[in-house]
Design a protein around this motif. Structure first.
Motif, PDB file in Angstrom:
ATOM      1  N   ALA A 235      36.762  42.118  45.396  1.00 29.09           N
ATOM      2  CA  ALA A 235      37.310  43.454  45.180  1.00 29.09           C
ATOM      3  C   ALA A 235      38.564  43.387  44.312  1.00 29.09           C
ATOM      4  O   ALA A 235      38.761  44.209  43.413  1.00 29.09           O
ATOM      5  CB  ALA A 235      37.622  44.116  46.517  1.00 29.09           C
ATOM      6  N   PHE A 236      39.417  42.390  44.560  1.00 28.16           N
ATOM      7  CA  PHE A 236      40.643  42.229  43.781  1.00 28.16           C
ATOM      8  C   PHE A 236      40.319  41.975  42.315  1.00 28.16           C
ATOM      9  O   PHE A 236      40.904  42.597  41.418  1.00 28.16           O
ATOM     10  CB  PHE A 236      41.474  41.079  44.346  1.00 28.16           C
ATOM     11  CG  PHE A 236      42.695  40.764  43.540  1.00 28.16           C
ATOM     12  CD1 PHE A 236      43.799  41.589  43.574  1.00 28.16           C
ATOM     13  CD2 PHE A 236      42.739  39.639  42.740  1.00 28.16           C
ATOM     14  CE1 PHE A 236      44.923  41.305  42.833  1.00 28.16           C
ATOM     15  CE2 PHE A 236      43.856  39.339  41.996  1.00 28.16           C
ATOM     16  CZ  PHE A 236      44.961  40.170  42.039  1.00 28.16           C
ATOM     17  N   GLU A 237      39.379  41.083  42.056  1.00 27.60           N
ATOM     18  CA  GLU A 237      38.992  40.795  40.672  1.00 27.60           C
ATOM     19  C   GLU A 237      38.383  42.025  40.011  1.00 27.60           C
ATOM     20  O   GLU A 237      38.613  42.277  38.827  1.00 27.60           O
ATOM     21  CB  GLU A 237      38.025  39.624  40.635  1.00 27.60           C
ATOM     22  CG  GLU A 237      38.668  38.309  41.006  1.00 27.60           C
ATOM     23  CD  GLU A 237      37.672  37.175  41.124  1.00 27.60           C
ATOM     24  OE1 GLU A 237      36.454  37.420  41.063  1.00 27.60           O
ATOM     25  OE2 GLU A 237      38.119  36.028  41.282  1.00 27.60           O
ATOM     26  N   GLY A 238      37.611  42.800  40.756  1.00 26.38           N
ATOM     27  CA  GLY A 238      37.037  44.023  40.208  1.00 26.38           C
ATOM     28  C   GLY A 238      38.108  45.029  39.842  1.00 26.38           C
ATOM     29  O   GLY A 238      38.052  45.668  38.791  1.00 26.38           O
ATOM     30  N   ARG A 239      39.124  45.164  40.717  1.00 22.57           N
ATOM     31  CA  ARG A 239      40.218  46.096  40.423  1.00 22.57           C
ATOM     32  C   ARG A 239      41.011  45.634  39.209  1.00 22.57           C
ATOM     33  O   ARG A 239      41.433  46.466  38.392  1.00 22.57           O
ATOM     34  CB  ARG A 239      41.135  46.235  41.637  1.00 22.57           C
ATOM     35  CG  ARG A 239      40.556  47.119  42.724  1.00 22.57           C
ATOM     36  CD  ARG A 239      41.587  47.473  43.785  1.00 22.57           C
ATOM     37  NE  ARG A 239      42.237  46.314  44.372  1.00 22.57           N
ATOM     38  CZ  ARG A 239      41.800  45.645  45.435  1.00 22.57           C
ATOM     39  NH1 ARG A 239      40.688  46.019  46.034  1.00 22.57           N
ATOM     40  NH2 ARG A 239      42.472  44.607  45.899  1.00 22.57           N
ATOM     41  N   GLN A 240      41.211  44.337  39.077  1.00 24.25           N
ATOM     42  CA  GLN A 240      41.923  43.825  37.901  1.00 24.25           C
ATOM     43  C   GLN A 240      41.171  44.175  36.616  1.00 24.25           C
ATOM     44  O   GLN A 240      41.775  44.603  35.639  1.00 24.25           O
ATOM     45  CB  GLN A 240      42.085  42.306  37.985  1.00 24.25           C
ATOM     46  CG  GLN A 240      43.218  41.856  38.838  1.00 24.25           C
ATOM     47  CD  GLN A 240      43.396  40.358  38.765  1.00 24.25           C
ATOM     48  OE1 GLN A 240      42.421  39.619  38.650  1.00 24.25           O
ATOM     49  NE2 GLN A 240      44.627  39.911  38.829  1.00 24.25           N
ATOM     50  N   GLU A 241      39.871  43.980  36.619  1.00 24.59           N
ATOM     51  CA  GLU A 241      39.074  44.294  35.429  1.00 24.59           C
ATOM     52  C   GLU A 241      39.111  45.794  35.135  1.00 24.59           C
ATOM     53  O   GLU A 241      39.205  46.196  33.982  1.00 24.59           O
ATOM     54  CB  GLU A 241      37.639  43.821  35.612  1.00 24.59           C
ATOM     55  CG  GLU A 241      36.760  44.088  34.404  1.00 24.59           C
ATOM     56  CD  GLU A 241      37.282  43.471  33.114  1.00 24.59           C
ATOM     57  OE1 GLU A 241      37.129  44.108  32.057  1.00 24.59           O
ATOM     58  OE2 GLU A 241      37.864  42.374  33.162  1.00 24.59           O
ATOM     59  N   GLU A 242      39.058  46.623  36.175  1.00 24.49           N
ATOM     60  CA  GLU A 242      39.151  48.071  35.964  1.00 24.49           C
ATOM     61  C   GLU A 242      40.491  48.450  35.348  1.00 24.49           C
ATOM     62  O   GLU A 242      40.560  49.301  34.456  1.00 24.49           O
ATOM     63  CB  GLU A 242      38.963  48.802  37.292  1.00 24.49           C
ATOM     64  CG  GLU A 242      37.550  48.761  37.817  1.00 24.49           C
ATOM     65  CD  GLU A 242      37.440  49.308  39.237  1.00 24.49           C
ATOM     66  OE1 GLU A 242      38.443  49.829  39.767  1.00 24.49           O
ATOM     67  OE2 GLU A 242      36.346  49.205  39.812  1.00 24.49           O
ATOM     68  N   ARG A 243      41.574  47.816  35.798  1.00 25.40           N
ATOM     69  CA  ARG A 243      42.904  48.095  35.240  1.00 25.40           C
ATOM     70  C   ARG A 243      42.978  47.695  33.777  1.00 25.40           C
ATOM     71  O   ARG A 243      43.551  48.415  32.956  1.00 25.40           O
ATOM     72  CB  ARG A 243      43.976  47.350  36.026  1.00 25.40           C
ATOM     73  CG  ARG A 243      44.275  47.960  37.363  1.00 25.40           C
ATOM     74  CD  ARG A 243      45.469  47.267  38.021  1.00 25.40           C
ATOM     75  NE  ARG A 243      45.561  47.691  39.390  1.00 25.40           N
ATOM     76  CZ  ARG A 243      45.408  46.901  40.441  1.00 25.40           C
ATOM     77  NH1 ARG A 243      45.166  45.611  40.277  1.00 25.40           N
ATOM     78  NH2 ARG A 243      45.505  47.374  41.656  1.00 25.40           N
ATOM     79  N   ARG A 244      42.422  46.516  33.460  1.00 28.33           N
ATOM     80  CA  ARG A 244      42.428  46.078  32.060  1.00 28.33           C
ATOM     81  C   ARG A 244      41.628  47.042  31.185  1.00 28.33           C
ATOM     82  O   ARG A 244      42.051  47.394  30.078  1.00 28.33           O
ATOM     83  CB  ARG A 244      41.867  44.660  31.945  1.00 28.33           C
ATOM     84  CG  ARG A 244      42.826  43.588  32.381  1.00 28.33           C
ATOM     85  CD  ARG A 244      42.327  42.201  31.998  1.00 28.33           C
ATOM     86  NE  ARG A 244      41.139  41.828  32.739  1.00 28.33           N
ATOM     87  CZ  ARG A 244      41.142  41.146  33.882  1.00 28.33           C
ATOM     88  NH1 ARG A 244      42.281  40.756  34.392  1.00 28.33           N
ATOM     89  NH2 ARG A 244      40.032  40.849  34.490  1.00 28.33           N
ATOM     90  N   GLN A 245      40.471  47.482  31.683  1.00 28.13           N
ATOM     91  CA  GLN A 245      39.643  48.422  30.921  1.00 28.13           C
ATOM     92  C   GLN A 245      40.377  49.749  30.725  1.00 28.13           C
ATOM     93  O   GLN A 245      40.368  50.312  29.636  1.00 28.13           O
ATOM     94  CB  GLN A 245      38.319  48.654  31.660  1.00 28.13           C
ATOM     95  CG  GLN A 245      37.380  49.586  30.942  1.00 28.13           C
ATOM     96  CD  GLN A 245      36.834  49.002  29.656  1.00 28.13           C
ATOM     97  OE1 GLN A 245      36.697  47.801  29.529  1.00 28.13           O
ATOM     98  NE2 GLN A 245      36.547  49.848  28.705  1.00 28.13           N
ATOM     99  N   ARG A 246      41.026  50.233  31.783  1.00 32.71           N
ATOM    100  CA  ARG A 246      41.779  51.483  31.687  1.00 32.71           C
ATOM    101  C   ARG A 246      42.914  51.355  30.677  1.00 32.71           C
ATOM    102  O   ARG A 246      43.164  52.280  29.887  1.00 32.71           O
ATOM    103  CB  ARG A 246      42.337  51.847  33.065  1.00 32.71           C
ATOM    104  CG  ARG A 246      42.593  53.311  33.259  1.00 32.71           C
ATOM    105  CD  ARG A 246      42.900  53.620  34.699  1.00 32.71           C
ATOM    106  NE  ARG A 246      42.307  52.563  35.507  1.00 32.71           N
ATOM    107  CZ  ARG A 246      42.670  52.220  36.738  1.00 32.71           C
ATOM    108  NH1 ARG A 246      43.576  52.836  37.347  1.00 32.71           N
ATOM    109  NH2 ARG A 246      42.096  51.248  37.395  1.00 32.71           N
ATOM    110  N   ALA A 247      43.604  50.212  30.675  1.00 32.11           N
ATOM    111  CA  ALA A 247      44.694  49.995  29.725  1.00 32.11           C
ATOM    112  C   ALA A 247      44.173  49.963  28.295  1.00 32.11           C
ATOM    113  O   ALA A 247      44.792  50.537  27.391  1.00 32.11           O
ATOM    114  CB  ALA A 247      45.424  48.688  30.053  1.00 32.11           C
ATOM    115  N   ARG A 248      43.021  49.316  28.071  1.00 30.52           N
ATOM    116  CA  ARG A 248      42.440  49.291  26.720  1.00 30.52           C
ATOM    117  C   ARG A 248      42.069  50.697  26.268  1.00 30.52           C
ATOM    118  O   ARG A 248      42.330  51.082  25.124  1.00 30.52           O
ATOM    119  CB  ARG A 248      41.203  48.394  26.694  1.00 30.52           C
ATOM    120  CG  ARG A 248      41.526  46.918  26.751  1.00 30.52           C
ATOM    121  CD  ARG A 248      40.308  46.067  26.465  1.00 30.52           C
ATOM    122  NE  ARG A 248      39.245  46.256  27.433  1.00 30.52           N
ATOM    123  CZ  ARG A 248      39.027  45.468  28.480  1.00 30.52           C
ATOM    124  NH1 ARG A 248      39.803  44.434  28.690  1.00 30.52           N
ATOM    125  NH2 ARG A 248      38.037  45.690  29.311  1.00 30.52           N
TER     126      ARG A 248
END
Length: 56
Positions: free
Chosen positions: A18-31
């Motif tokens: 879940a933590f890794e998924g949230r990190q990827e979502e944050r990176r995608q949102r930032a992009r």
């Protein structure tokens, strides 16, 4: 005694996934935010595009 790596074991803690998924979502949102702001003339993004350093 051999050291076991997480990649070698089928059992993974759900909170790590879940933590890794949230990190990827944050990176995608930032992009997406960077692209949206760039369209509106605001440059906040990184200087790397597809792994190549670019200048302003």
């Amino acid at each position: 005694m051999p050291v076991l790596r997480g990649e070698d074991i089928g059992l993974v803690r759900p909170y790590l996934v879940a933590f890794e998924g949230r990190q990827e979502e944050r990176r995608q949102r930032a992009r997406r935010r960077e692209v949206w702001l760039a369209v509106h003339g605001v440059d906040i993004g990184s200087r790397l595009i597809h792994g190549v350093e670019v200048t302003a």
